[in-house]
Design an enzyme around this catalytic site. Structure first.
Site, mmCIF file in Angstrom:
data_model
loop_
_atom_site.group_PDB
_atom_site.id
_atom_site.type_symbol
_atom_site.label_atom_id
_atom_site.label_comp_id
_atom_site.label_asym_id
_atom_site.label_seq_id
_atom_site.Cartn_x
_atom_site.Cartn_y
_atom_site.Cartn_z
ATOM 1 N N HIS A 127 -38.309 33.875 -6.522
ATOM 2 C CA HIS A 127 -37.803 34.306 -5.150
ATOM 3 C C HIS A 127 -37.871 33.594 -4.093
ATOM 4 O O HIS A 127 -37.575 34.207 -2.918
ATOM 5 C CB HIS A 127 -38.750 35.748 -4.990
ATOM 6 C CG HIS A 127 -38.620 36.881 -6.307
ATOM 7 N ND1 HIS A 127 -39.489 37.859 -6.676
ATOM 8 C CD2 HIS A 127 -37.763 36.574 -7.232
ATOM 9 C CE1 HIS A 127 -39.003 38.460 -7.493
ATOM 10 N NE2 HIS A 127 -38.201 37.776 -8.180
ATOM 11 N N CYS A 135 -29.554 27.305 8.213
ATOM 12 C CA CYS A 135 -28.416 27.801 9.298
ATOM 13 C C CYS A 135 -27.560 28.349 8.114
ATOM 14 O O CYS A 135 -26.962 27.479 7.323
ATOM 15 C CB CYS A 135 -27.897 27.036 10.104
ATOM 16 S SG CYS A 135 -26.661 27.410 11.054
ATOM 17 N N CYS A 138 -24.146 25.596 9.314
ATOM 18 C CA CYS A 138 -24.267 24.277 9.136
ATOM 19 C C CYS A 138 -25.311 23.724 8.301
ATOM 20 O O CYS A 138 -25.244 22.748 7.801
ATOM 21 C CB CYS A 138 -24.586 23.630 10.436
ATOM 22 S SG CYS A 138 -26.117 23.563 11.103
ATOM 23 N N CYS A 158 -26.422 24.935 16.453
ATOM 24 C CA CYS A 158 -25.119 25.057 16.404
ATOM 25 C C CYS A 158 -24.656 26.579 16.727
ATOM 26 O O CYS A 158 -23.388 26.696 16.659
ATOM 27 C CB CYS A 158 -24.434 24.835 15.012
ATOM 28 S SG CYS A 158 -24.743 26.176 13.707
ATOM 29 N N SER A 197 -47.020 43.623 -11.275
ATOM 30 C CA SER A 197 -46.733 44.938 -11.971
ATOM 31 C C SER A 197 -45.619 44.687 -13.121
ATOM 32 O O SER A 197 -45.350 45.712 -13.922
ATOM 33 C CB SER A 197 -46.275 45.887 -10.913
ATOM 34 O OG SER A 197 -44.945 45.424 -10.206
HETATM 35 N N1 APR Z 1 -56.241 40.768 -8.476
HETATM 36 C C1 APR Z 1 -55.258 41.146 -9.639
HETATM 37 N N2 APR Z 1 -54.367 42.102 -9.593
HETATM 38 C C2 APR Z 1 -54.035 42.526 -8.361
HETATM 39 C C3 APR Z 1 -54.734 42.147 -7.053
HETATM 40 C C4 APR Z 1 -55.738 41.254 -7.153
HETATM 41 N N3 APR Z 1 -56.646 40.866 -6.358
HETATM 42 N N4 APR Z 1 -54.228 42.761 -6.099
HETATM 43 C C5 APR Z 1 -53.102 43.759 -6.629
HETATM 44 N N5 APR Z 1 -52.992 43.475 -7.816
HETATM 45 C C6 APR Z 1 -52.035 43.841 -8.834
HETATM 46 C C7 APR Z 1 -51.637 45.436 -8.624
HETATM 47 O O1 APR Z 1 -52.751 46.205 -9.279
HETATM 48 C C8 APR Z 1 -50.315 45.191 -8.940
HETATM 49 O O2 APR Z 1 -50.212 45.562 -10.337
HETATM 50 O O3 APR Z 1 -50.800 43.044 -8.769
HETATM 51 C C9 APR Z 1 -49.773 43.868 -8.902
HETATM 52 C C10 APR Z 1 -48.885 43.393 -8.004
HETATM 53 O O4 APR Z 1 -47.526 44.389 -8.016
HETATM 54 P P1 APR Z 1 -46.414 44.344 -6.883
HETATM 55 O O5 APR Z 1 -46.836 44.931 -5.742
HETATM 56 O O6 APR Z 1 -45.303 45.228 -7.804
HETATM 57 O O7 APR Z 1 -46.139 43.031 -6.621
HETATM 58 P P2 APR Z 1 -44.974 42.127 -7.648
HETATM 59 O O8 APR Z 1 -45.256 42.386 -9.104
HETATM 60 O O9 APR Z 1 -45.104 40.659 -7.443
HETATM 61 O O10 APR Z 1 -43.621 42.338 -7.342
HETATM 62 C C11 APR Z 1 -42.415 41.810 -7.742
HETATM 63 O O11 APR Z 1 -41.136 42.845 -6.182
HETATM 64 O O12 APR Z 1 -40.272 43.628 -4.342
HETATM 65 C C12 APR Z 1 -40.289 42.713 -5.167
HETATM 66 O O13 APR Z 1 -39.624 40.630 -4.508
HETATM 67 C C13 APR Z 1 -40.720 41.424 -4.591
HETATM 68 O O14 APR Z 1 -41.641 39.410 -5.771
HETATM 69 C C14 APR Z 1 -41.774 40.836 -5.709
HETATM 70 C C15 APR Z 1 -41.210 41.577 -6.787
#
Ligand code: APR
Length: 245
Positions: A127, A135, A138, A158, A197
């Site tokens: 991501h 920019c 440019c 610019c 997640s």
């Molecule tokens: N250790 C283990 N797991 C953790 C911890 C931790 N310290 N802290 C949070 N989590 C888990 C949460 O339980 C959750 O399931 O990490 C997961 C984070 O999930 P999201 O918040 O959905 O993040 P992510 O999966 O990276 O989202 C993917 O969504 O909005 C877009 O571009 C954004 O890259 C992001 C993408």
């Protein structure tokens, strides 16, 4: 965390798999950086559960960026730029295993640059990254600090608008990065998935390309992939990695 003896057993298995492999790939998300003080998106205290004029998924979209650029950068500076965050044990162990020749690649959905800050070299940022800004007119590049310290819509010398090199909703991922990530996962002996997640595609779909039998899931909450994993450790990834060699 599960009861201690079961957890210890799982940690030992993971440690054996890591010490016995020279082809580990790590696939991570926002949960890898929460122990560095950067909130994730979908946990209870995550970004997507905080109150804003618009849902964050709307703000972080290409349409919103084009139509409400001032508002976008207000949110972006406040919530997406955490330049004083430091790598935690999860980032550090991954960098150590790469140095030891065990870990081949990190595939991350994060844009915070903490893996590189911990010393990791082969980091595939699906991501993008807040550390790269260009920019729109440019192409001149600018630092994350420049973006943090700018006011309103960041402007190039610019006169053009400067855009962060992060993949917003409605935008496509870099095809070369995606291809490299897919190949690394396809060839991996051990695939460790942590702090995600697994609900955002195409990133989450990459996991389906893994062909080995050592699929590890380390997450605070249950995830869509739990039933397919060979080893599921429910806990904080910095703590779990801190217990490994
Ligand atoms: N250790 C283990 N797991 C953790 C911890 C931790 N310290 N802290 C949070 N989590 C888990 C949460 O339980 C959750 O399931 O990490 C997961 C984070 O999930 P999201 O918040 O959905 O993040 P992510 O999966 O990276 O989202 C993917 O969504 O909005 C877009 O571009 C954004 O890259 C992001 C993408």
């Amino acid at each position: 965390m599960a009861d201690d003896s079961e957890m210890q057993e799982k940690i030992k298995t993971l440690n054996d798999w890591i010490q016995g492999s020279d082809n580990i790939v790590f696939f991570g998300g926002a949960g890898v950086s929460t122990e560095s003080g950067i909130p994730d998106f979908r946990s209870q205290d995550g970004l997507y559960h905080q109150q804003y004029d618009y849902p964050p998924e709307t703000i972080l979209s290409h349409t919103f960026y084009v139509r409400h650029k001032e508002e976008f950068f207000r949110f972006y500076r406040a919530k997406m730029l955490c330049l004083d965050a430091e790598p935690n044990m999860a980032h550090k162990k991954l960098a150590q295993w790469e140095k030891e020749g065990r870990l081949k690649a990190i595939v991350t959905q994060n844009i915070d640059g903490l893996h590189q800050k911990a010393g990791s070299k082969n980091v595939l940022e699906l991501h993008g990254s807040v550390l790269r800004n260009y920019c729109e007119k440019c192409g001149k590049s600018y630092s994350a600090e420049y973006m943090r310290d700018s006011k309103g819509i960041p402007k190039c010398t610019c006169g053009g608008d400067i855009k962060p090199d992060v993949v917003l909703y409605e935008e496509s991922l870099d095809s070369q990065t995606l291809d490299e990530a897919l190949r690394a996962i396809q060839q991996a002996d051990v695939l460790i998935i942590g702090g995600t997640s697994l609900v955002v595609y195409p990133a989450a779909g990459l996991v389906d390309y893994y062909r080995g039998h050592k699929l590890v899931l380390i997450n605070k909450d249950a995830s869509a992939m739990d039933r397919r994993a060979d080893l599921v450790i429910q806990g904080k990834i910095g703590e779990v990695f801190g217990a490994l060699d």
